[in-house]
Design an enzyme around this catalytic site. Structure first.
Site, PDB file in Angstrom:
ATOM      1  N   CYS A 140      55.462  84.864  68.431  1.00 55.64           N
ATOM      2  CA  CYS A 140      57.011  85.306  68.775  1.00 55.64           C
ATOM      3  C   CYS A 140      56.895  85.628  70.355  1.00 55.64           C
ATOM      4  CB  CYS A 140      57.474  86.475  68.196  1.00 55.64           C
ATOM      5  SG  CYS A 140      56.269  87.835  67.932  1.00 55.64           S
ATOM      6  N   GLU A 181      62.541  92.541  64.088  1.00 52.68           N
ATOM      7  CA  GLU A 181      61.510  92.022  65.004  1.00 52.68           C
ATOM      8  C   GLU A 181      61.791  90.464  64.873  1.00 52.68           C
ATOM      9  OE1 GLU A 181      59.491  93.498  66.940  1.00 52.68           O
ATOM     10  OE2 GLU A 181      59.156  95.346  66.061  1.00 52.68           O
TER      11      GLU A 181
END
Ligand code: NAD
Length: 488
Positions: A287, A253
Site C-alpha cells: 500500500c 486502511e
C-alpha cells in the site's frame, strides 16, 4: 523480553478454522492457487458457514468479560508468550508465506521479521490517561475501555503482518478477536490461530477462512463491535456501509498512490538506491510503496538513467529462488488488472524506460517497468497499479509539484527527498497524507501509527493511536466530597 517456546505446530497438514480453541472442519473446502505455477496448493482450507460465524461471535462474546477484566500487564504476558511461539515456528511460516503469497524466501523472511517485531513490541504499548480537570472540587479523567468482539479483515499482500497489527492491539486493549484472512492467503492466519489456541483462553482469538460471503456476514453481525479492515477503497466503502447498520466502530486502511518528490540537490546514487527499492519491493504490491516519482527537471535524465540501471539488477524469481528480489503478482485477478496497464504502453504511447514486455511464464510474473514522464492525467499516474510498474515524472516549481502530488483522492503516504532538510520539511508538511517522510519512505515502527487521509482510510493502526482505535473513550468524573488530596 524474549523466551523460548516449546509450542510447535505442523505446517504439513490440512488447515482448519479455529473456533473456541478447537480445530473445526467444514463440509465444503477449497484450495488456493500458487502464484509461481498457477497450480492449486496441496492443502485444503475451510469454507466457513454462517453458523460458524454465529458460533465464533458467541464464543468471542462469552470470552470477553473475563479477558477484558485482566490487567493490561497480564494480557501483555499472554501476548509475549504468543510472540515466543511465533518465533519458535518462524521457519514454517516463512515456507508457508512463500507458498501462499508467492514470496521468494528473502521477501517471506522480511515479512516474518515484521511480524516478530510487531509481536514483541506491541505488548509494550500503553494508553496514557488524560486528566483535563484535576482540582480541589473535581477530577475528570479521559480513559479508554475496550469495545467487545473485534473483527480483522485482511488482504493478501502482507497476510500476516497486517493481521498481527490488528490482532495484538485488539487483545492488549481487552477485546476478543476474529481474524478473517483473504481467500487468496488463508493458511498462515489459520496456523497463527492454531498456535493462539495453545496460549489464549478459549474464544479470545479465533480465525475463520471462507469465501466471499464471509466478510459481509461478519460486518453485518450484531454481535461484532468493531471491524478493522485493510484492503481496497471500494471494499472499504462497502464495509463502512455494512457496519453502519449497527453503528460498529471501523478502522479502514485503504489504497494509496504514494508520491516521492526528488529535489535537484540530492545525492543521486544513494537516493536512486532507496527509491528503486521502495518502488519495486514485493513487486510494488505494498500500500505504501512509491507509486509516483516526481524528479526535478535539472537531474531528471541522470536520475532516470540510474533508476533503469538499478532496476535491471533486481532479480525476479519464484518462491524457491533464494536470490530473487521480487516474485510474481499474488493472484490472477491482480495480474490481469496490472497486465492491462502494460497493454496501454503501446496503446497510449507511454514510453517504457525499462521493462514493459511480458514474457510467457508459468506464474503471474510481470517485469519491473518504469514509464518515462507520462501525462499527469494518464491512468498510470492517476490510479494505484499495485504491481511492478511505476511512472517517473518531471517537475520544476515547488508549489506546482505539491499541487500535483495532492491532486488525488488518495492520501496514504508521500515523501520529499533533498539534501536541504528544512526545505524538504517545508514541502513535506504541505502534503496531504497519513504518513509524510523526509529522505525516506515506507518507514514504519510498531510504536508509530500508520493510516490514510482522504479516501485512503479512516483511523490508524499501530502505536497508541492504533490502541485507542480498539477502545471507546470514556469521560470519568469524580466530584470530591473532601479536599482532593485526602480523596484521590
Ligand atoms: P480487497 O478489498 O479486495 O480485499 C481485502 C479483504 O476484504 C479480503 O479479506 C476480502 O475477502 C475482504 N472483503 C472483500 N469484500 C468484502 C465485503 N463486501 N465485506 C467484507 N469483507 C470483504 O483488497 P485486496 O485486493 O486483498 O488488497 C489490495 C488493496 O489493499 C490495495 O488497494 C492496497 O493498497 C490495499 N492495502 C492497503 C493497506 C493499508 O494499510 N492502507 C495495506 C495493504 C493493502
Amino acid at each position: 523480553m524474549s523466551m523460548t517456546s516449546d509450542i510447535q505446530v505442523s505446517f504439513d497438514t490440512d488447515f482448519f478454522n479455529i473456533i473456541n480453541n478447537e480445530l473445526v472442519d467444514t463440509s465444503s473446502k477449497r484450495r488456493t492457487i500458487c502464484s509461481s505455477t498457477k497450480q492449486p496448493l496441496k492443502f485444503e482450507v475451510p469454507v466457513a458457514t454462517k453458523e460458524d460465524v454465529d458460533r465464533a461471535v458467541d464464543y468471542a462474546a462469552k470470552a470477553y468479560p473475563s479477558w477484558s477484566k485482566l490487567s493490561w500487564d497480564k494480557r501483555a504476558e499472554y501476548l509475549f508468550k504468543f510472540a515466543d511461539a511465533i518465533e519458535a515456528n518462524k521457519d514454517g511460516f516463512i515456507k508457508l508465506l512463500s507458498l501462499e503469497a508467492g514470496k521468494p524466501p528473502q521477501a517471506a523472511a522480511f515479512e516474518m521479521a515484521l511480524v516478530i517485531g510487531l509481536a514483541r513490541q506491541i505488548p509494550l504499548l500503553r494508553i496514557k490517561e488524560d486528566r483535563p480537570i484535576d482540582d480541589e472540587e473535581r477530577t475528570a479523567i479521559v480513559r479508554y475501555v475496550p469495545l467487545g468482539v473485534g473483527v480483522g479483515i485482511i488482504p493478501w499482500n502482507f497476510p500476516l503482518t497486517l493481521g498481527i497489527g490488528k490482532l495484538l492491539p485488539a487483545l492488549l486493549a481487552g477485546n476478543t478477536f476474529i481474524w478473517k484472512p483473504s481467500p487468496f492467503t488463508p493458511h498462515g492466519a489459520l496456523k497463527l490461530a492454531e498456535i493462539g489456541a495453545k496460549i489464549f483462553p478459549p474464544g479470545v482469538f479465533q480465525a475463520l477462512s471462507g469465501d466471499d460471503s464471509l466478510g459481509p456476514w461478519l460486518t453485518s453481525h450484531p454481535g461484532v463491535a468493531k471491524v478493522s479492515f485493510t484492503g481496497s477503497v471500494e471494499t472499504g466503502k462497502r464495509i463502512m456501509a455494512s457496519c453502519a447498520g449497527t453503528l460498529k466502530r471501523v478502522t479502514l486502511e485503504l489504497g494509496g498512490n504514494d508520491a516521492a518528490v526528488i529535489c535537484d540537490d540530492v545525492d543521486i546514487p544513494s537516493v536512486v538506491n532507496s527509491v528503486a527499492f521502495l518502488s519495486f519491493v514485493h513487486s510494488g504490491q505494498i500500500c505504501m510503496a512509491i507509486k509516483r516519482i516526481y524528479v526535478h527537471e535539472k537531474i531528471y535524465d541522470q536520475f532516470l538513467a540510474e533508476m533503469v540501471k538499478q532496476v535491471k539488477t533486481f532479480k525476479m524469481g519464484d518462491r524457491s529462488d533464494p536470490e530473487a528480489f521480487f516474485g510474481p503478482v499474488q493472484n490472477e485477478m491482480q495480474y490481469e488488472k496490472v497486465k492491462s496497464l502494460y497493454a496501454k504502453i503501446g496503446a497510449e504511447g507511454w514510453k517504457a524506460a525499462v521493462g514493459g514486455e511480458i514474457k510467457d511464464s508459468e506464474g503471474f510474473f510481470l517485469p519491473a517497468t518504469i514509464i518515462d514522464n507520462p501525462p499527469d492525467d494518464s491512468e498510470i499516474v492517476q490510479h494505484e497499479p499495485f504491481g511492478p510498474i511505476v511512472p517517473v515524472l518531471k517537475w520544476s516549481d515547488e508549489e506546482d509539484v505539491i499541487r500535483r502530488v495532492n491532486d488525488t483522492k488518495l492520501g496514504l503516504g508521500a515523501s520529499v527527498w533533498s539534501s536541504d532538510v528544512p526545505r524538504a520539511q517545508r514541502m513535506a508538511e504541505q502534503l496531504e497524507a497519513g504518513s509524510i517522510w523526509v529522505n525516506t519512505h515506507f518507514e514504519l515502527a510498531p510504536s508509530v501509527p500508520f493510516g490514510g487521509h482522504k479516501e485512503s482510510g479512516i483511523g490508524m493502526d499501530w502505536g497508541e493511536v492504533g490502541l485507542k482505535g480498539w477502545c471507546n473513550p470514556q469521560a470519568y468524573w469524580v466530584k470530591h466530597l473532601k479536599p482532593k488530596s485526602a480523596n484521590l
